[in-house]
Design a protein around this motif. Structure first.
Motif, short mmCIF file in Angstrom:
data_model
loop_
_atom_site.label_atom_id
_atom_site.label_comp_id
_atom_site.label_asym_id
_atom_site.label_seq_id
_atom_site.Cartn_x
_atom_site.Cartn_y
_atom_site.Cartn_z
N ASP A 149 -46.86 -71.20 -17.37
CA ASP A 149 -45.64 -70.26 -16.98
C ASP A 149 -45.19 -70.00 -15.59
N THR A 150 -44.30 -69.95 -15.51
CA THR A 150 -43.18 -70.95 -14.85
C THR A 150 -43.88 -69.93 -13.51
N TRP B 147 -42.76 -63.69 -21.90
CA TRP B 147 -42.43 -64.41 -20.71
C TRP B 147 -41.40 -65.35 -21.45
N GLU B 148 -41.08 -66.04 -22.58
CA GLU B 148 -40.73 -67.36 -22.17
C GLU B 148 -39.87 -67.48 -22.84
N ARG B 149 -39.05 -68.71 -22.10
CA ARG B 149 -37.68 -68.62 -22.11
C ARG B 149 -37.42 -69.55 -23.45
N ASP C 282 -37.10 -64.08 -15.15
CA ASP C 282 -36.01 -65.20 -15.21
C ASP C 282 -36.40 -65.89 -16.23
N ASP C 283 -38.03 -66.57 -17.17
CA ASP C 283 -37.35 -67.80 -17.74
C ASP C 283 -36.95 -67.03 -19.09
N THR D 75 -37.60 -67.91 -9.30
CA THR D 75 -38.15 -68.58 -9.46
C THR D 75 -36.99 -69.79 -8.92
N GLU E 55 -35.80 -71.72 -10.24
CA GLU E 55 -34.30 -72.09 -11.34
C GLU E 55 -33.58 -70.40 -11.50
#
Ligand code: GAL
Length: 349
Positions: free
Chosen positions: A36-37, A217-219, A242-243, A275, A277
């Motif tokens: 998790d970023t 929460w996952e890209r 953000d992800d 984050t 990115e």
């Protein structure tokens, strides 16, 4: 021979000095996952802020039973305190009870225990131990959702207002929103979603929730879920982090047909976290904004609590960006807008 003796005495003295120096206190720090970023950034900050302690880190791979086993083992092996980013926030009370039985202070991070867990009302010895030894530190999700709406408002106002602008694609005066949600039941996902939508309404917008996707929460999940929708109907994307916003961007970049900015060819996108990115995407206007989920402030608050609990330092106090309600601390972060309209701050209607 003389030289050997000197080396031997030097080593002996070093050994004696080492055995006299006070033993460093040990902390066990648990995360719900290793991929998790935002959590990785929070743990990086903790590594720095807690460098005076012996820290061990454990990653649960989204398995609460595995995390429980690790926590129990570390408490039984003599950890001086534990910091827990829960897999399932409903599991907090069992962990608090275990910590109480061994008198080991416990700080929960990012995934919030229920209100009653850290504020038991019984007035017995257990309740007073919990009040002195167990705390929560996390973000301030209702603020973050509101800040997302404020960013959208600043953006549309910069272009002269939303209704009948080119952003109101179907000209109906209402904003058709696509919401990218984090994990179901996570306080940040629920509160960011609700407060962003209600703040937009407060600002005078009519809002229609066209799509709402749970993307954990996952890209990659966000990229997959948004690749099957009709992009034409969407007028604003609000993402709980953000992800997931970047996941949707991955899809948009794979289908874009012009060199126009993403907000122009498709729609504006706003995230939360800030984050590395995410911030980069805001700088280049691929996202029009994000809201900082302040890992440095949360880590420094948790470290202060540890020093208070283990070494008698002061408790963290409420400041402008840090709200305290009982044993729960919330850090506020800040809105980050894309540079081209960042100076634009319309007054709320
Ligand atoms: C949120 C954060 C998400 C994710 C989640 C994990 O506060 O915005 O990106 O890290 O915590 O619990």
């Amino acid at each position: 021979m003389k030289a050997n003796k000197a080396v031997f005495s030097f080593l002996l003295l070093g050994g004696l000095l080492l055995s006299c120096s006070p033993k460093r206190k040990s902390l066990s720090i648990f995360a719900y996952a290793q991929d998790d970023t935002y959590i990785l950034s929070l743990f990086d900050s903790l590594r720095g802020d807690l460098k005076d302690y012996d820290c061990s880190f454990f990653y649960a791979d989204r398995d609460q039973n595995a995390q429980n086993r690790d926590i129990i083992r570390q408490i039984e092996n003599g950890a001086d305190a534990v910091l827990v980013n829960l897999v399932d926030r409903l599991a907090a009370s069992a962990i608090v009870e275990k910590a109480y039985l061994s008198d080991v202070p416990c700080i929960f991070l990012n995934r919030k225990p229920l209100e009653g867990d850290l504020d038991p009302q019984d007035g017995d010895e257990y309740a007073s131990w919990v009040k002195q030894n167990c705390f929560y530190v996390g973000s301030y999700p209702s603020y973050e959702g509101e800040a997302q709406a404020d960013i959208a408002h600043a953006f549309f106002s910069y272009f002269g207002g939303f209704a009948s602008s080119r952003f109101d694609k179907n000209g109906d005066g209402a904003i058709q929103v696509c919401m990218l949600k984090g994990e179901q039941g996570h306080q940040d996902a629920e509160e960011r979603t609700l407060s962003s939508l209600s703040r937009l309404e407060e600002l005078g917008y009519r809002v229609e929730l066209l799509y709402s996707f749970s993307c954990d929460w996952e890209r990659s999940v966000a990229e997959e879920k948004t690749s099957s929708i009709s992009l034409d109907g969407v007028e604003l994307v609000l993402s709980n982090n953000d992800d997931m916003a970047l996941g949707m961007l991955d899809h948009l970049k794979s289908v874009r047909q012009t060199g126009r900015p993403i907000y122009d060819e498709f729609f504006p996108i706003i995230g939360v976290d800030g984050t590395a990115e995410g911030e980069q995407a805001v700088k280049s206007s691929e996202m029009i904004g994000t809201v900082k989920n302040d890992n440095a402030a949360q880590s420094s608050c948790a470290a202060k609590l540890i020093r208070h609990l283990l070494d008698g330092g002061d408790m963290p106090i409420e400041t402008e960006g840090l709200l305290k309600q009982g044993n729960y601390y919330y850090s506020e972060g800040e809105a980050i807008k894309s540079p081209f309209f960042s100076a634009f701050l319309p007054l709320a209607k």
